[in-house]
Design a protein around this motif. Structure first.
Motif, PDB file in Angstrom:
ATOM      1  N   THR A  86       0.728  -1.121   0.205  1.00 44.53           N
ATOM      2  CA  THR A  86       0.055  -0.005  -0.059  1.00 44.53           C
ATOM      3  C   THR A  86       0.748   1.327   0.100  1.00 44.53           C
ATOM      4  N   SER A  87       2.042   0.991  -0.094  1.00 45.60           N
ATOM      5  CA  SER A  87       3.028   2.598   0.199  1.00 45.60           C
ATOM      6  C   SER A  87       3.355   3.100  -1.326  1.00 45.60           C
ATOM      7  N   ASP A 147       4.662   8.509  -4.728  1.00 46.92           N
ATOM      8  CA  ASP A 147       4.154   9.764  -5.707  1.00 46.92           C
ATOM      9  C   ASP A 147       3.928  10.832  -4.913  1.00 46.92           C
ATOM     10  N   PHE A 148       3.472  10.816  -3.565  1.00 48.07           N
ATOM     11  CA  PHE A 148       3.384  11.841  -2.695  1.00 48.07           C
ATOM     12  C   PHE A 148       4.775  12.760  -2.250  1.00 48.07           C
ATOM     13  N   ARG A 149       5.559  11.578  -2.117  1.00 48.90           N
ATOM     14  CA  ARG A 149       7.044  12.163  -1.665  1.00 48.90           C
ATOM     15  C   ARG A 149       7.396  12.840  -2.854  1.00 48.90           C
ATOM     16  N   PRO A 194      -6.797   0.457  -7.769  1.00 54.06           N
ATOM     17  CA  PRO A 194      -6.838  -0.823  -7.128  1.00 54.06           C
ATOM     18  C   PRO A 194      -5.443  -1.279  -6.471  1.00 54.06           C
ATOM     19  N   THR A 195      -4.461  -0.963  -7.327  1.00 53.18           N
ATOM     20  CA  THR A 195      -2.946  -1.274  -7.426  1.00 53.18           C
ATOM     21  C   THR A 195      -2.568  -0.692  -5.867  1.00 53.18           C
ATOM     22  N   HIS A 196      -3.122   0.067  -5.244  1.00 56.32           N
ATOM     23  CA  HIS A 196      -2.682   0.450  -4.005  1.00 56.32           C
ATOM     24  C   HIS A 196      -3.013  -0.379  -2.672  1.00 56.32           C
ATOM     25  N   GLY A 197      -3.681  -1.353  -2.942  1.00 57.94           N
ATOM     26  CA  GLY A 197      -3.883  -2.524  -2.121  1.00 57.94           C
ATOM     27  C   GLY A 197      -5.036  -2.257  -1.010  1.00 57.94           C
ATOM     28  N   ASP A 198      -5.119  -2.722   0.007  1.00 60.88           N
ATOM     29  CA  ASP A 198      -5.715  -2.671   1.077  1.00 60.88           C
ATOM     30  C   ASP A 198      -5.332  -1.344   1.920  1.00 60.88           C
TER      31      ASP A 198
END
Length: 208
Positions: free
Chosen positions: A52-53, A58-60, A94-98
């Motif tokens: 999930t990281s 992208d944020f960093r 959906p690739t970001h996981g749970d």
């Protein structure tokens, strides 16, 4: 309003320019940097896994470009990172996981605010604002400047309704609704950059 007025005075003193495009760029990026820094603090309190990281990278990356951006000449990678983050909210990936509901909500809010900031940059830092404003108003009611203020207020209510409104605004202003590669803009930005006015003009565009 007082805070923004003081910021504008500081920007004018720092950049030695009174051009709307230059002042708007600096003001928008400073606000975006401060806001995303707040989101990063909140996200650091959430639980993350290897799966999930990805969104955090992208944020960093985006926050890193905001810290190192010195002038419009070097905005290419920054704008690309901003487009990538703004156009891809966590809820549609959906690739970001749970991702937890709280983390997902925070990321969607940050992405929506980035989408709004990208829109402000594209509207107020491009040449011919008066001409483009008239064209946008003629296109639809979403082309009025007041709609931008409404979108800012809508962000406080919901990132999802705000995103819908911002998309309508972007359509009125004929802005791309997905990340794009712009070859000419970096050249035009370099020509008008207050820090590099004396640069040579190898493309012969200065008098076009």
């Amino acid at each position: 309003m007082l805070r923004y007025g003081l910021q504008i005075e500081e920007i004018q003193a720092k950049t030695e320019t009174h051009e709307l495009a230059h002042i708007a760029r600096q003001l928008i990026l400073e606000e975006l940097s401060e806001t995303l820094a707040g989101f990063r603090t909140l996200l650091s309190k959430q639980q993350w896994t290897q799966d999930t990281s990805g969104i955090l990278s992208d944020f960093r990356t985006l926050c890193g470009h905001l810290k190192t951006s010195q002038c419009a000449c070097s905005d290419g990678t920054l704008i690309h990172a901003l487009e990538h983050f703004a156009h891809q909210p966590a809820s549609s990936q959906p690739t970001h996981g749970d991702i937890t509901d709280t983390a997902r909500q925070l990321i969607d809010e940050a992405a929506a605010y980035s989408y709004f900031s990208l829109t402000l940059l594209e509207i107020f830092t491009a040449p011919g604002l008066d001409r483009r404003s008239e064209r946008a108003r003629a296109q639809s009611a979403y082309g009025a400047h007041e709609r931008l203020a409404e979108a800012r207020l809508e962000l406080v209510i919901s990132p999802y309704s705000a995103r819908t409104l911002i998309t309508q605004i972007r359509k009125a202003w004929a802005l791309n609704d997905s990340p794009s590669i712009d070859v000419l803009s970096p050249i035009l930005r370099r020509m008008s950059c207050p820090l590099h006015r004396s640069r040579p003009d190898p493309f012969g565009l200065r008098n076009c």
